[in-house]
Design a protein around this motif. Structure first.
Motif, PDB file in Angstrom:
ATOM      1  N   GLY A   1      10.467   3.593   8.654  1.00  0.00           N
ATOM      2  CA  GLY A   1       9.252   2.852   8.339  1.00  0.00           C
ATOM      3  C   GLY A   1       8.357   3.596   7.360  1.00  0.00           C
ATOM      4  N   TYR A   2       8.300   4.916   7.510  1.00  0.00           N
ATOM      5  CA  TYR A   2       7.483   5.723   6.596  1.00  0.00           C
ATOM      6  C   TYR A   2       8.049   5.688   5.180  1.00  0.00           C
ATOM      7  CZ  TYR A   2       5.504   9.910   4.430  1.00  0.00           C
ATOM      8  OH  TYR A   2       4.898  10.788   3.563  1.00  0.00           O
ATOM      9  N   LEU A   3       9.378   5.734   5.066  1.00  0.00           N
ATOM     10  CA  LEU A   3      10.005   5.766   3.754  1.00  0.00           C
ATOM     11  C   LEU A   3       9.994   4.402   3.077  1.00  0.00           C
ATOM     12  CD1 LEU A   3      13.076   8.064   4.538  1.00  0.00           C
ATOM     13  CD2 LEU A   3      10.950   8.699   3.393  1.00  0.00           C
ATOM     14  N   LEU A   4      10.189   3.342   3.847  1.00  0.00           N
ATOM     15  CA  LEU A   4      10.276   2.011   3.266  1.00  0.00           C
ATOM     16  C   LEU A   4       8.949   1.266   3.264  1.00  0.00           C
ATOM     17  CD1 LEU A   4      13.666   0.751   4.751  1.00  0.00           C
ATOM     18  CD2 LEU A   4      13.251   1.912   2.589  1.00  0.00           C
ATOM     19  N   GLY A   5       7.942   1.790   3.986  1.00  0.00           N
ATOM     20  CA  GLY A   5       6.655   1.105   4.070  1.00  0.00           C
ATOM     21  C   GLY A   5       6.007   0.834   2.724  1.00  0.00           C
ATOM     22  N   PRO A   6       5.863   1.847   1.850  1.00  0.00           N
ATOM     23  CA  PRO A   6       5.239   1.583   0.545  1.00  0.00           C
ATOM     24  C   PRO A   6       5.966   0.532  -0.269  1.00  0.00           C
ATOM     25  CG  PRO A   6       5.336   3.940   0.990  1.00  0.00           C
ATOM     26  CD  PRO A   6       6.141   3.267   2.060  1.00  0.00           C
ATOM     27  N   ALA A   7       7.300   0.525  -0.206  1.00  0.00           N
ATOM     28  CA  ALA A   7       8.051  -0.463  -0.975  1.00  0.00           C
ATOM     29  C   ALA A   7       7.836  -1.867  -0.437  1.00  0.00           C
ATOM     30  CB  ALA A   7       9.541  -0.115  -0.944  1.00  0.00           C
ATOM     31  N   LEU A   8       7.732  -2.001   0.884  1.00  0.00           N
ATOM     32  CA  LEU A   8       7.507  -3.318   1.477  1.00  0.00           C
ATOM     33  C   LEU A   8       6.101  -3.816   1.207  1.00  0.00           C
ATOM     34  CD1 LEU A   8       9.309  -2.829   4.904  1.00  0.00           C
ATOM     35  CD2 LEU A   8      10.171  -4.006   2.879  1.00  0.00           C
ATOM     36  N   LYS A   9       5.123  -2.907   1.196  1.00  0.00           N
ATOM     37  CA  LYS A   9       3.738  -3.320   0.977  1.00  0.00           C
ATOM     38  C   LYS A   9       3.512  -3.795  -0.452  1.00  0.00           C
ATOM     39  CE  LYS A   9       1.530  -0.516   4.553  1.00  0.00           C
ATOM     40  NZ  LYS A   9       0.583   0.584   4.831  1.00  0.00           N
ATOM     41  N   LYS A  10       4.329  -3.316  -1.412  1.00  0.00           N
ATOM     42  CA  LYS A  10       4.159  -3.751  -2.793  1.00  0.00           C
ATOM     43  C   LYS A  10       4.431  -5.241  -2.947  1.00  0.00           C
ATOM     44  CE  LYS A  10       5.161   0.699  -4.975  1.00  0.00           C
ATOM     45  NZ  LYS A  10       6.071   1.434  -5.882  1.00  0.00           N
ATOM     46  N   ASN A  11       5.319  -5.765  -2.111  1.00  0.00           N
ATOM     47  CA  ASN A  11       5.666  -7.174  -2.198  1.00  0.00           C
ATOM     48  C   ASN A  11       4.764  -8.053  -1.356  1.00  0.00           C
ATOM     49  OD1 ASN A  11       7.835  -6.500  -3.854  1.00  0.00           O
ATOM     50  ND2 ASN A  11       9.181  -6.165  -2.096  1.00  0.00           N
ATOM     51  N   ALA A  12       3.921  -7.444  -0.532  1.00  0.00           N
ATOM     52  CA  ALA A  12       3.049  -8.214   0.361  1.00  0.00           C
ATOM     53  C   ALA A  12       1.671  -8.368  -0.255  1.00  0.00           C
ATOM     54  CB  ALA A  12       2.936  -7.521   1.719  1.00  0.00           C
ATOM     55  N   ASN A  13       0.988  -9.453   0.089  1.00  0.00           N
ATOM     56  CA  ASN A  13      -0.368  -9.654  -0.382  1.00  0.00           C
ATOM     57  C   ASN A  13      -1.301  -8.713   0.357  1.00  0.00           C
ATOM     58  OD1 ASN A  13       0.370 -11.721  -2.112  1.00  0.00           O
ATOM     59  ND2 ASN A  13       0.288 -13.256  -0.490  1.00  0.00           N
ATOM     60  N   THR A  14      -2.168  -8.051  -0.401  1.00  0.00           N
ATOM     61  CA  THR A  14      -3.086  -7.100   0.193  1.00  0.00           C
ATOM     62  C   THR A  14      -4.225  -7.841   0.866  1.00  0.00           C
ATOM     63  OG1 THR A  14      -2.560  -5.539  -1.543  1.00  0.00           O
ATOM     64  CG2 THR A  14      -4.547  -5.116  -0.269  1.00  0.00           C
ATOM     65  N   GLY A  15      -4.497  -7.469   2.108  1.00  0.00           N
ATOM     66  CA  GLY A  15      -5.619  -8.060   2.812  1.00  0.00           C
ATOM     67  C   GLY A  15      -5.303  -9.421   3.412  1.00  0.00           C
ATOM     68  N   ALA A  16      -6.268  -9.934   4.162  1.00  0.00           N
ATOM     69  CA  ALA A  16      -6.115 -11.233   4.808  1.00  0.00           C
ATOM     70  C   ALA A  16      -7.494 -11.744   5.205  1.00  0.00           C
ATOM     71  CB  ALA A  16      -5.215 -11.114   6.042  1.00  0.00           C
ATOM     72  N   TRP A  17      -7.600 -13.047   5.354  1.00  0.00           N
ATOM     73  CA  TRP A  17      -8.839 -13.651   5.819  1.00  0.00           C
ATOM     74  C   TRP A  17      -8.881 -13.580   7.334  1.00  0.00           C
ATOM     75  CZ3 TRP A  17     -12.800 -14.815   2.774  1.00  0.00           C
ATOM     76  CH2 TRP A  17     -12.568 -15.017   1.406  1.00  0.00           C
ATOM     77  N   ILE A  18      -9.939 -12.996   7.866  1.00  0.00           N
ATOM     78  CA  ILE A  18     -10.100 -12.889   9.317  1.00  0.00           C
ATOM     79  C   ILE A  18     -11.526 -13.301   9.672  1.00  0.00           C
ATOM     80  CG2 ILE A  18      -8.382 -11.055   9.580  1.00  0.00           C
ATOM     81  CD1 ILE A  18     -10.606  -9.067   9.668  1.00  0.00           C
ATOM     82  N   THR A  19     -11.732 -13.692  10.913  1.00  0.00           N
ATOM     83  CA  THR A  19     -13.033 -14.186  11.346  1.00  0.00           C
ATOM     84  C   THR A  19     -13.865 -13.083  11.987  1.00  0.00           C
ATOM     85  OG1 THR A  19     -14.165 -15.816  12.733  1.00  0.00           O
ATOM     86  CG2 THR A  19     -12.082 -14.911  13.563  1.00  0.00           C
ATOM     87  N   LEU A  20     -15.163 -13.160  11.766  1.00  0.00           N
ATOM     88  CA  LEU A  20     -16.116 -12.267  12.430  1.00  0.00           C
ATOM     89  C   LEU A  20     -16.791 -12.950  13.600  1.00  0.00           C
ATOM     90  CD1 LEU A  20     -17.890 -10.469   9.435  1.00  0.00           C
ATOM     91  CD2 LEU A  20     -16.041  -9.623  10.884  1.00  0.00           C
ATOM     92  N   GLY A  21     -16.477 -14.224  13.808  1.00  0.00           N
ATOM     93  CA  GLY A  21     -17.084 -14.963  14.904  1.00  0.00           C
ATOM     94  C   GLY A  21     -17.922 -16.122  14.398  1.00  0.00           C
TER      95      GLY A  21
END
Length: 213
Positions: free
Chosen positions: A53-73
Protein backbone atom coordinates in the motif's frame (compact mmCIF):
# COMPACT_ATOMS: atom_id res chain seq x y z
CA UNK A 1 20.49 -62.85 13.83
CA UNK A 2 18.67 -59.91 12.21
CA UNK A 3 20.63 -57.23 10.52
CA UNK A 4 20.99 -53.84 12.20
CA UNK A 5 18.85 -51.04 10.67
CA UNK A 6 21.05 -48.76 8.63
CA UNK A 7 20.46 -45.03 8.06
CA UNK A 8 18.29 -44.43 5.04
CA UNK A 9 16.58 -47.77 5.39
CA UNK A 10 12.92 -48.09 4.47
CA UNK A 11 10.44 -46.69 7.01
CA UNK A 12 7.62 -49.02 5.90
CA UNK A 13 5.94 -51.13 8.61
CA UNK A 14 7.49 -54.48 9.30
CA UNK A 15 6.12 -57.62 7.70
CA UNK A 16 4.41 -58.66 10.92
CA UNK A 17 2.32 -55.40 11.01
CA UNK A 18 4.11 -53.78 13.97
CA UNK A 19 4.30 -49.94 13.83
CA UNK A 20 7.58 -48.51 12.61
CA UNK A 21 8.92 -45.72 14.93
CA UNK A 22 10.91 -44.24 12.04
CA UNK A 23 7.82 -43.72 9.90
CA UNK A 24 5.99 -41.94 12.76
CA UNK A 25 9.00 -39.66 13.35
CA UNK A 26 9.20 -38.80 9.66
CA UNK A 27 5.49 -38.00 9.50
CA UNK A 28 5.74 -35.74 12.55
CA UNK A 29 8.70 -33.85 11.11
CA UNK A 30 6.91 -33.36 7.78
CA UNK A 31 3.84 -31.99 9.55
CA UNK A 32 5.88 -29.52 11.64
CA UNK A 33 7.77 -28.41 8.54
CA UNK A 34 4.55 -27.72 6.61
CA UNK A 35 3.06 -25.92 9.61
CA UNK A 36 6.10 -23.64 9.93
CA UNK A 37 5.97 -22.85 6.19
CA UNK A 38 2.28 -21.90 6.46
CA UNK A 39 2.88 -19.69 9.51
CA UNK A 40 5.80 -17.91 7.84
CA UNK A 41 3.71 -17.33 4.71
CA UNK A 42 0.85 -15.85 6.79
CA UNK A 43 3.20 -13.51 8.67
CA UNK A 44 4.82 -12.45 5.41
CA UNK A 45 1.45 -11.67 3.85
CA UNK A 46 0.41 -9.54 6.85
CA UNK A 47 3.66 -7.57 6.68
CA UNK A 48 3.47 -7.19 2.89
CA UNK A 49 0.02 -5.55 2.82
CA UNK A 50 1.05 -2.15 4.30
CA UNK A 51 4.30 -2.20 2.35
CA UNK A 52 2.48 -2.72 -0.94
CA UNK A 53 0.00 0.00 0.00
CA UNK A 54 2.85 2.38 0.77
CA UNK A 55 4.54 1.69 -2.57
CA UNK A 56 1.42 1.76 -4.73
CA UNK A 57 -0.50 4.45 -2.82
CA UNK A 58 0.98 7.48 -4.64
CA UNK A 59 0.35 5.88 -8.03
CA UNK A 60 -3.28 5.12 -7.16
CA UNK A 61 -3.92 8.60 -5.78
CA UNK A 62 -2.76 10.19 -9.05
CA UNK A 63 -5.73 8.64 -10.82
CA UNK A 64 -8.22 9.57 -8.10
CA UNK A 65 -9.98 12.89 -7.70
CA UNK A 66 -8.51 14.89 -4.86
CA UNK A 67 -10.93 15.71 -2.10
CA UNK A 68 -14.65 15.14 -1.74
CA UNK A 69 -17.81 16.98 -0.77
CA UNK A 70 -18.75 16.24 2.84
CA UNK A 71 -21.34 17.72 5.19
CA UNK A 72 -20.71 19.77 8.31
CA UNK A 73 -24.29 19.35 9.46
CA UNK A 74 -27.43 21.44 9.36
CA UNK A 75 -27.13 25.17 8.73
CA UNK A 76 -29.25 25.69 11.87
CA UNK A 77 -26.14 24.77 13.91
CA UNK A 78 -24.52 28.01 12.78
CA UNK A 79 -26.47 31.16 13.75
CA UNK A 80 -26.27 34.22 11.51
CA UNK A 81 -23.50 36.61 12.60
CA UNK A 82 -21.60 34.00 14.63
CA UNK A 83 -18.44 31.99 14.05
CA UNK A 84 -18.34 28.46 15.42
CA UNK A 85 -15.90 25.56 15.44
CA UNK A 86 -16.86 22.44 13.51
CA UNK A 87 -15.10 19.22 12.62
CA UNK A 88 -15.35 16.56 9.96
CA UNK A 89 -13.71 13.29 9.05
CA UNK A 90 -11.07 13.66 6.37
CA UNK A 91 -12.16 11.95 3.14
CA UNK A 92 -8.61 10.68 2.58
CA UNK A 93 -8.41 8.98 6.00
CA UNK A 94 -8.18 5.22 6.37
CA UNK A 95 -10.16 3.01 8.74
CA UNK A 96 -7.29 2.75 11.25
CA UNK A 97 -6.63 6.52 11.57
CA UNK A 98 -9.00 6.85 14.52
CA UNK A 99 -9.41 10.32 16.02
CA UNK A 100 -6.51 11.65 13.95
CA UNK A 101 -8.85 11.60 10.95
CA UNK A 102 -10.92 14.43 12.48
CA UNK A 103 -10.23 17.86 10.99
CA UNK A 104 -11.38 21.12 12.57
CA UNK A 105 -12.57 24.24 10.76
CA UNK A 106 -14.17 27.57 11.58
CA UNK A 107 -17.62 28.30 10.15
CA UNK A 108 -18.82 31.89 9.85
CA UNK A 109 -22.41 32.50 8.83
CA UNK A 110 -22.49 35.89 7.18
CA UNK A 111 -26.14 35.86 6.10
CA UNK A 112 -29.03 33.44 5.72
CA UNK A 113 -27.45 31.57 2.77
CA UNK A 114 -23.93 32.98 2.87
CA UNK A 115 -21.05 31.31 4.73
CA UNK A 116 -17.30 31.33 5.10
CA UNK A 117 -15.49 28.16 6.15
CA UNK A 118 -11.89 28.66 7.21
CA UNK A 119 -9.14 26.09 7.60
CA UNK A 120 -8.11 26.01 11.25
CA UNK A 121 -4.43 26.32 10.30
CA UNK A 122 -2.60 29.61 10.47
CA UNK A 123 -1.27 30.69 7.08
CA UNK A 124 2.16 31.21 8.64
CA UNK A 125 3.31 27.81 9.93
CA UNK A 126 0.05 25.92 10.31
CA UNK A 127 -0.68 26.31 14.03
CA UNK A 128 -4.40 26.09 14.90
CA UNK A 129 -5.94 29.52 15.31
CA UNK A 130 -8.61 30.41 17.89
CA UNK A 131 -11.64 32.66 17.49
CA UNK A 132 -12.23 35.42 20.03
CA UNK A 133 -15.78 36.72 19.68
CA UNK A 134 -15.18 39.73 21.96
CA UNK A 135 -12.47 41.19 19.73
CA UNK A 136 -13.78 39.53 16.54
CA UNK A 137 -10.33 38.22 15.73
CA UNK A 138 -8.70 34.90 14.93
CA UNK A 139 -5.46 34.67 16.89
CA UNK A 140 -2.59 32.25 16.47
CA UNK A 141 -1.01 31.18 19.79
CA UNK A 142 2.33 30.26 18.22
CA UNK A 143 3.69 33.46 16.69
CA UNK A 144 1.00 36.10 17.27
CA UNK A 145 -0.69 36.07 13.88
CA UNK A 146 -4.06 37.83 13.82
CA UNK A 147 -6.92 37.74 11.32
CA UNK A 148 -10.16 39.69 11.01
CA UNK A 149 -13.52 37.92 11.20
CA UNK A 150 -13.64 37.63 7.39
CA UNK A 151 -10.32 35.74 7.47
CA UNK A 152 -8.20 38.56 6.08
CA UNK A 153 -4.81 39.26 7.65
CA UNK A 154 -4.77 41.76 10.52
CA UNK A 155 -1.19 41.62 11.80
CA UNK A 156 1.73 39.36 12.63
CA UNK A 157 3.98 37.06 10.60
CA UNK A 158 1.34 35.68 8.15
CA UNK A 159 1.57 37.28 4.73
CA UNK A 160 -2.01 36.41 3.72
CA UNK A 161 -5.40 35.59 5.16
CA UNK A 162 -6.79 32.26 6.32
CA UNK A 163 -7.35 29.56 3.76
CA UNK A 164 -11.02 28.98 2.92
CA UNK A 165 -12.89 25.82 1.98
CA UNK A 166 -15.22 25.90 -0.95
CA UNK A 167 -18.79 25.32 0.26
CA UNK A 168 -22.26 24.66 -1.06
CA UNK A 169 -25.74 24.36 0.45
CA UNK A 170 -27.67 21.17 -0.21
CA UNK A 171 -31.12 21.65 1.21
CA UNK A 172 -30.54 22.53 4.87
CA UNK A 173 -27.04 21.02 4.98
CA UNK A 174 -23.75 22.88 4.76
CA UNK A 175 -21.20 20.98 2.67
CA UNK A 176 -17.56 21.73 2.02
CA UNK A 177 -15.00 20.29 -0.37
CA UNK A 178 -12.33 18.79 1.85
CA UNK A 179 -9.31 16.58 1.40
CA UNK A 180 -6.99 19.04 -0.29
CA UNK A 181 -4.03 20.43 1.58
CA UNK A 182 -4.61 24.14 2.35
CA UNK A 183 -1.96 25.78 0.22
CA UNK A 184 -1.75 28.80 -2.05
CA UNK A 185 -2.18 26.48 -5.04
CA UNK A 186 -5.36 24.72 -3.95
CA UNK A 187 -6.90 27.31 -1.62
CA UNK A 188 -8.21 24.29 0.32
CA UNK A 189 -10.72 23.68 -2.45
CA UNK A 190 -11.24 21.39 -5.42
CA UNK A 191 -10.19 23.97 -7.96
CA UNK A 192 -7.56 22.97 -10.48
CA UNK A 193 -3.97 23.97 -9.67
CA UNK A 194 -3.19 27.43 -10.91
CA UNK A 195 -0.07 27.99 -13.02
CA UNK A 196 2.74 29.90 -11.42
CA UNK A 197 3.15 33.48 -12.57
CA UNK A 198 6.59 34.34 -13.83
CA UNK A 199 7.72 37.65 -12.40
CA UNK A 200 9.61 39.61 -15.03
CA UNK A 201 12.38 42.01 -13.94
CA UNK A 202 11.48 45.66 -14.16
CA UNK A 203 13.03 47.93 -16.75
CA UNK A 204 15.00 49.80 -14.12
CA UNK A 205 16.52 46.53 -12.89
CA UNK A 206 17.37 45.11 -16.30
CA UNK A 207 18.92 48.35 -17.59
CA UNK A 208 21.52 49.04 -14.98
CA UNK A 209 23.83 52.03 -15.51
CA UNK A 210 27.31 51.24 -16.74
CA UNK A 211 29.91 52.87 -14.57
CA UNK A 212 33.12 54.04 -16.25
CA UNK A 213 36.18 51.94 -15.60
Amino acid sequence: MSELEQPGASTQPSSDGAPNPGAALHSRRAFLFKLSVMLNAAVGAVLAVPLIGYLLGPALKKNANTGAWITLGSIDQFPVGETRLADFRSPVATFDDGDTAKVACWVRRVADRQFQVFAVNCAHLGCPVRWFAQSKLFLCPCHGGAYYEDGSRASGPPERGLFEYRYQLTGDSLMIHAGDMPTLATQASCSKPKPLIQIEPSASTSARPQWPA
